[in-house]
Design an enzyme around this catalytic site. Structure first.
Site, PDB file in Angstrom:
ATOM      1  N   GLY A   1     -30.340  -9.844  -2.390  1.00  0.00           N
ATOM      2  CA  GLY A   1     -28.901  -9.789  -2.249  1.00  0.00           C
ATOM      3  C   GLY A   1     -27.680  -9.627  -3.419  1.00  0.00           C
ATOM      4  N   ALA A   2     -27.795  -9.589  -4.904  1.00  0.00           N
ATOM      5  CA  ALA A   2     -27.773  -9.549  -5.475  1.00  0.00           C
ATOM      6  C   ALA A   2     -27.739  -9.704  -6.791  1.00  0.00           C
ATOM      7  CB  ALA A   2     -26.179 -10.732  -5.669  1.00  0.00           C
ATOM      8  N   MET A   3     -27.659  -9.988  -8.523  1.00  0.00           N
ATOM      9  CA  MET A   3     -28.445 -10.089  -9.464  1.00  0.00           C
ATOM     10  C   MET A   3     -27.269  -9.556 -10.638  1.00  0.00           C
ATOM     11  SD  MET A   3     -31.259  -9.770 -10.882  1.00  0.00           S
ATOM     12  CE  MET A   3     -31.534 -10.514 -12.896  1.00  0.00           C
ATOM     13  N   GLU A   4     -27.637 -11.019 -11.694  1.00  0.00           N
ATOM     14  CA  GLU A   4     -26.951 -11.796 -12.381  1.00  0.00           C
ATOM     15  C   GLU A   4     -26.882 -10.645 -13.600  1.00  0.00           C
ATOM     16  OE1 GLU A   4     -29.199 -13.307 -10.662  1.00  0.00           O
ATOM     17  OE2 GLU A   4     -30.517 -13.959 -12.408  1.00  0.00           O
ATOM     18  N   ASN A   5     -27.019  -9.646 -13.629  1.00  0.00           N
ATOM     19  CA  ASN A   5     -27.195  -9.192 -15.030  1.00  0.00           C
ATOM     20  C   ASN A   5     -25.601  -9.512 -15.622  1.00  0.00           C
ATOM     21  OD1 ASN A   5     -28.746  -7.103 -14.072  1.00  0.00           O
ATOM     22  ND2 ASN A   5     -27.329  -6.027 -12.249  1.00  0.00           N
TER      23      ASN A   5
ATOM     24  N   HIS B   1     -22.127 -17.635  -7.106  1.00  0.00           N
ATOM     25  CA  HIS B   1     -23.921 -17.629  -6.877  1.00  0.00           C
ATOM     26  C   HIS B   1     -24.265 -17.201  -8.321  1.00  0.00           C
ATOM     27  CE1 HIS B   1     -27.632 -19.056  -6.677  1.00  0.00           C
ATOM     28  NE2 HIS B   1     -28.334 -17.622  -7.691  1.00  0.00           N
ATOM     29  N   GLU B   2     -23.968 -15.780  -8.362  1.00  0.00           N
ATOM     30  CA  GLU B   2     -24.485 -14.799  -9.051  1.00  0.00           C
ATOM     31  C   GLU B   2     -22.971 -15.153 -10.789  1.00  0.00           C
ATOM     32  OE1 GLU B   2     -26.506 -13.423  -9.495  1.00  0.00           O
ATOM     33  OE2 GLU B   2     -27.123 -13.463  -6.532  1.00  0.00           O
TER      34      GLU B   2
ATOM     35  N   HIS C   1     -24.418 -18.344 -12.938  1.00  0.00           N
ATOM     36  CA  HIS C   1     -25.926 -17.613 -13.493  1.00  0.00           C
ATOM     37  C   HIS C   1     -25.078 -17.658 -14.730  1.00  0.00           C
ATOM     38  CE1 HIS C   1     -29.058 -17.955 -10.948  1.00  0.00           C
ATOM     39  NE2 HIS C   1     -29.354 -16.840  -9.901  1.00  0.00           N
TER      40      HIS C   1
ATOM     41  N   GLU D   1     -32.319 -20.712 -10.164  1.00  0.00           N
ATOM     42  CA  GLU D   1     -31.694 -20.421  -8.828  1.00  0.00           C
ATOM     43  C   GLU D   1     -31.016 -21.464  -8.408  1.00  0.00           C
ATOM     44  OE1 GLU D   1     -31.117 -17.570  -8.604  1.00  0.00           O
ATOM     45  OE2 GLU D   1     -32.495 -16.281  -9.434  1.00  0.00           O
TER      46      GLU D   1
HETATM   47  N1  BES Z   1     -31.588 -13.661  -9.430  1.00  0.00           N
HETATM   48  C1  BES Z   1     -31.448 -13.691  -8.383  1.00  0.00           C
HETATM   49  C2  BES Z   1     -31.988 -11.983  -7.601  1.00  0.00           C
HETATM   50  C3  BES Z   1     -33.283 -11.773  -8.056  1.00  0.00           C
HETATM   51  C4  BES Z   1     -33.971 -12.250  -6.663  1.00  0.00           C
HETATM   52  C5  BES Z   1     -33.901 -10.987  -8.430  1.00  0.00           C
HETATM   53  C6  BES Z   1     -35.504 -11.841  -6.493  1.00  0.00           C
HETATM   54  C7  BES Z   1     -35.449 -11.153  -8.451  1.00  0.00           C
HETATM   55  C8  BES Z   1     -35.500 -11.343  -7.107  1.00  0.00           C
HETATM   56  C9  BES Z   1     -30.233 -13.801  -7.607  1.00  0.00           C
HETATM   57  O1  BES Z   1     -28.809 -14.765  -8.170  1.00  0.00           O
HETATM   58  C10 BES Z   1     -29.980 -14.698  -6.259  1.00  0.00           C
HETATM   59  O2  BES Z   1     -30.344 -15.304  -6.585  1.00  0.00           O
HETATM   60  N2  BES Z   1     -29.660 -14.002  -5.553  1.00  0.00           N
HETATM   61  C11 BES Z   1     -29.901 -14.324  -3.920  1.00  0.00           C
HETATM   62  C12 BES Z   1     -28.295 -14.530  -3.554  1.00  0.00           C
HETATM   63  C13 BES Z   1     -27.688 -15.590  -3.246  1.00  0.00           C
HETATM   64  C14 BES Z   1     -26.736 -16.323  -3.014  1.00  0.00           C
HETATM   65  C15 BES Z   1     -29.150 -17.241  -3.235  1.00  0.00           C
HETATM   66  C16 BES Z   1     -30.488 -13.382  -3.009  1.00  0.00           C
HETATM   67  O3  BES Z   1     -31.167 -11.654  -3.364  1.00  0.00           O
HETATM   68  O4  BES Z   1     -30.740 -13.057  -2.087  1.00  0.00           O
HETATM   69 ZN    ZN Z   2     -29.687 -16.406  -7.915  1.00  0.00          ZN
END
Ligand code: BES
Ligand code: ZN
Length: 858
Positions: free
Chosen positions: A265-269, A301-302, A305, A324
């Site tokens: 969904g998204a990534m917290e770089n 959420h991001e 992080h 997470e």
């Molecule tokens: N750090 C994750 C992204 C991620 C997910 C990286 C799986 C590698 C493998 C990010 O912070 C995250 O949790 N994204 C969620 C959305 C969030 C609002 C729950 C996602 O991608 O579903």
């Molecule tokens: Zn996350």
């Protein structure tokens, strides 16, 4: 030789100077890395991570000393690169230089390629990174473990017509040999998985200042008008976190970028958060409440992080929950502060309930769980880490008090800033502030799988008896697994009760530490509610008398979350065989007057589950039953909002209409949907945004080939990511199998993006009309899918097998996974198979009674 997945620790990096030159047209990149390393023990070899990279030269030097060249050995299966030097490298500071090149891949991991079409239909390419969990090694050679923190100084050399973004601000930009050379400022010391580069024809919004940091949203050309809502929650939540954490935002700027192809969904770089388009861009006027809430959640959420995860990082992937679970918990805090009228913590009940489903399996795992291989790190990103983790944090926060909890968090962040931490470090900080033994309270919730079922009854002596045991859906697993020793854990359960007597209410708190306890009740108590306010991560089972008294308080005299838990636990007990399905169906009548959307989400979802296990001959009777439950509510709510109505009611209307027209198969609702949709073609304002997706879903459910064609075109021409997604998902909701076959074909022929395709296969598996077809399709095309889909794709897709709830399909599913020796990482596959077992067992146990009840009312 130690753990093959961990690098030796006597050599570590402190700084990376990276230069990357992507060639978008050729889908390749070249790079060099100058890495400052500290050598603690003399060594002739340096081992670091690299995968799918060609490392072409390596040398090391030391102050003014001579340059020494290494021989390079790549070990692709181990994802490592071994550099061997002619003579021993002495302890001290060294500079390692590496040159390498690689491909911009299409698997949405490492440094990858994303493609899109502009409004005129012309194709464009961009490049982006996705490095979590263990894919930094695919972008540049590095010490790719979260506790090898280092400073990154990146230079991107790009086509002058393009733009590039990385973690920090641009400190210099110049033209050199016909190329644009962008140098970015040093980052804070951080983990490799947080590095980001994005290159393309991207455009940014005007910045909003948050403290000293400019905050911008980025997207491909033509979509900037969809950035406003995301920017508002981004600024609000970033400010919220600066106050909550008591520390300034740790970056020098913050960019949020929407990428057309994105695996999660998204990534917290740090400083350069990347998103899938529908998680960042939206037309606020045209979106549903759920779609807006999703964007607010993901953005908050991001942002959470940036501190929890980026500034302080778990030492290793077994502690992923520290990242997470906390970000998920904090996302609720920030969204709740931004839009209190959304009642975000009430809807959080839905997430807690989702975690309780998986955690009610014998194949569940503790929140913190050993990780070795990259596959197992990937499998940690699940509902237990996120939703169970956030739930137990919420329970702890409520138990300690929000201020004490927050102060403990501040202490933890200050102490471990720029470093790494483990669960015990969090306990130490919280315990220091709370002056309570936190580990004793919390270890069971984090280090044991499962959760308690708290049974409540009135004892002979008039006292209230509370006892706990682990809740599982299956009393034991089928033959092989039952050899495993039964888990007979008890938890420290913070219990909040409410006693009601006539007009009086009294709350009581206790900590249930053993298997059972009794408490005395004041005279005249008529109802007892366990888990007042609903923060506890446990289920409650009342004796018949207590249950009946509680049901009399529905809806007005119980809070929405309390009603939610009541019906949700009843449904779980039904699936577990503790409550007859007929009793459950009777109980749903007691919620007829309820107007909480989350309560109805449980009820509607349970109808969906019944639809999947009921014999086809009884489906019509189930439809009738569903219409009886939902029809009156839709009649009352109508299809258009009243003025001054609250947001949650608007959403309820959409959910109720959708259920009536799909699982209720209501002909009148289907006709109405068709009329409204025709009106909407002429006047987009004719349908409430919360109702429109329901209309689309209903038309798909009842649709023919012409409708399928229409929706396919709408999907291709959609004006917003949300609209695109609605039409996309609708393509899995038709009933004729030839149409579903066309949808399945698009999951491997390139028509659907690989970020979406696995979800589409999963949806068709969950459809009673398409499941046989979808399962055959999965078996036939497994290898193609494995090759094309992003790495978490197959794992997500396979969740669909839970819907294959017939004894014949179940046997075939088990055979397939056994014969092909498929490993989805961690316990994922075992969890899916157990959920399938539960569904089939439910069918075999209660199917007959269900049919009889629906046909005869008894
Ligand atoms: N750090 C994750 C992204 C991620 C997910 C990286 C799986 C590698 C493998 C990010 O912070 C995250 O949790 N994204 C969620 C959305 C969030 C609002 C729950 C996602 O991608 O579903
Ligand atoms: Zn996350």
């Amino acid at each position: 030789m130690g753990d093959p997945y961990r690098l030796p620790r006597h050599i570590f990096p402190t700084r990376y100077d990276l230069r990357l030159t992507p060639d978008l047209a050729a889908a390749t990149f070249t790079g060099d890395a100058t890495i400052s390393v500290t050598v603690r023990r003399a060594t002739k070899a340096i081992v670091l991570n690299a995968a799918e990279l060609d490392v072409t030269a390596a040398s090391i030097e030391h102050g003014a000393g001579a340059l020494r060249r290494a021989t390079i050995a790549l070990d692709e299966p181990a994802e490592r690169c071994r550099l061997t030097f002619p003579a021993s490298i002495a302890p001290g500071q060294w500079t390692l230089r590496l040159t390498f090149n690689g491909k911009l891949n299409d698997k949405l991991r490492g440094f990858y390629r994303s493609t899109y079409k502009d409004a005129a239909g012309a194709a464009h390419v961009m490049a982006a990174t996705q490095l979590e969990a263990t894919d930094a090694r695919r972008a540049f050679p590095c010490w790719d473990e979260p506790d090898f923190k280092a400073v990154f100084a990146t230079t991107l050399i790009i086509d002058p017509a393009l733009t590039a973004v990385s973690n920090t601000t641009v400190v210099s930009e110049r033209l050199e040999g016909g190329k644009k050379v962008l140098r970015f400022a040093d980052t804070i010391a951080m983990s490799t998985y947080l590095v980001a580069f994005i290159v393309g024809e991207i455009e940014a919004t005007e910045p909003t200042m948050v403290g000293k940091a400019p905050l911008r949203l980025w997207c491909v050309p033509g979509k900037k008008h969809l950035a406003k809502f995301g920017q508002a929650i981004a600024a609000s939540s970033l400010r919220f976190f600066e106050r909550y954490y008591g520390l300034p935002y740790p970056g020098d700027k913050l960019d949020l970028l929407a990428i057309p192809d994105f695996a999660s969904g998204a990534m917290e770089n740090l400083g350069a958060i990347t998103f899938r388009e529908n998680a960042l861009l939206v037309d606020e006027q045209a979106a549903t409440h759920a779609e807006l809430e999703r964007i607010a959640d993901v953005v908050a959420h991001e942002n959470a992080h940036m501190w929890f995860g980026d500034l302080v990082t778990m030492s290793w992937w077994n502690g992923l929950w520290l990242n997470e679970a906390f970000a998920t918990f904090a996302e609720m805090l920030a969204v709740d502060a931004w839009k209190p009228e959304w009642k975000r913590w009430e809807t959080f009940g839905v997430s807690r309930a989702a975690a309780m489903i998986v955690d009610g399996l014998h194949s569940s795992r503790p929140i913190e769980y050993p990780v070795r291989a990259p596959k197992d790190a990937d499998a940690m990103f699940d509902v237990l880490t996120y939703e169970k983790g956030a739930s137990v944090l919420r329970m702890l926060e409520q138990y300690l008090g929000p201020t004490v909890f927050r102060n403990g968090i501040r202490d933890y962040l200050k102490r471990h800033a720029y470093g790494n931490a483990d669960t015990k470090d969090l306990w130490v900080s919280l315990g220091r502030v709370a002056k309570q033994p936190v580990p004793k309270l919390m270890n069971g919730w984090i280090f044991e799988p499962g959760y308690p079922l708290v049974t409540v009854s009135l004892a002979q002596n008039g006292r209230l008896r509370l006892s706990q045991r682990r809740f599982t859906y299956l009393s034991s697993l089928a033959p092989r697994a039952s050899r495993r020793k039964p888990v007979s854990a008890t938890w420290q359960v913070p219990i909040q009760l409410r006693l009601t007597a006539k007009a009086k209410r009294e709350s009581r708190r206790l900590l249930l530490t053993g298997t059972a306890t009794q408490i005395s009740l004041p005279k005249g108590v008529d109802a007892v509610l366990v888990n007042e306010d609903g923060h506890g991560f446990y289920r409650v089972r009342y004796d018949a008398k207590l249950l009946e008294r509680l049901l009399r308080l529905v809806p007005d005299r119980l809070a929405p979350i309390e009603r939610f838990n009541l019906i949700n636990d009843a449904w779980a007990s039904t699936v577990a065989g503790l409550l007859p399905v007929t009793d459950y169906l009777d109980m749903t009548a007691r919620f007829q007057a309820d107007r909480d959307k989350n309560v109805w989400a449980v009820v509607i979802d349970s109808f969906h589950s019944l639809h999947r296990i009921i014999e086809p001959a009884c489906r019509a009777a189930l439809d009738t039953f569903v219409r009886g439950r939902i029809g009156p509510m839709v009649a009352e709510l109508g299809w258009t909002p009243r003025t001054g109505e609250d947001e949650l009611r608007r959403q309820l209307r959409g959910d109720a209409i959708r259920a009536l027209g799909t699982i209720g198969n209501d002909r009148a609702a289907q006709a109405r949907a068709a009329e409204l949709y025709a009106d909407y073609q002429n006047n987009p304002a004719a349908v409430d945004p919360n109702v429109l997706p329901a209309v689309i879903a209903i038309l798909a459910h009842a649709g023919d080939a012409a409708r399928y064609q229409e929706f396919s075109e709408r999907f291709r021409a959609a004006a917003t990511p949300q609209e695109e997604r609605r039409y996309l998902y609708a393509l899995a909701s038709f009933q004729p199998v030839d149409l579903l076959a066309r949808t399945l074909e698009k999951t491997i022929n390139g028509e659907f993006r690989t970020q979406d395709a696995p979800f589409m296969v999963r949806l068709v598996q969950a459809s009673v009309y398409g499941r046989e077809l979808a399962w055959e399709f999965v078996k036939t095309n497994w290898d193609v899918m494995d090759r094309r889909y992003p790495k978490q794709g197959l794992r997500r897709m396979c969740e669909g097998i839970i819907g294959l709830a017939t004894p014949a399909l179940e046997r075939d599913v088990q055979k397939f996974f056994r014969e092909r020796k498929i490993d989805l990482g961690g316990k994922t596959l075992a969890q899916y198979l157990e959920q399938l077992r539960i569904a089939v067992a439910f069918r075999q146990r209660d199917g007959k009674a269900l049919g009889r009840y629906l046909n005869t009312g008894r």
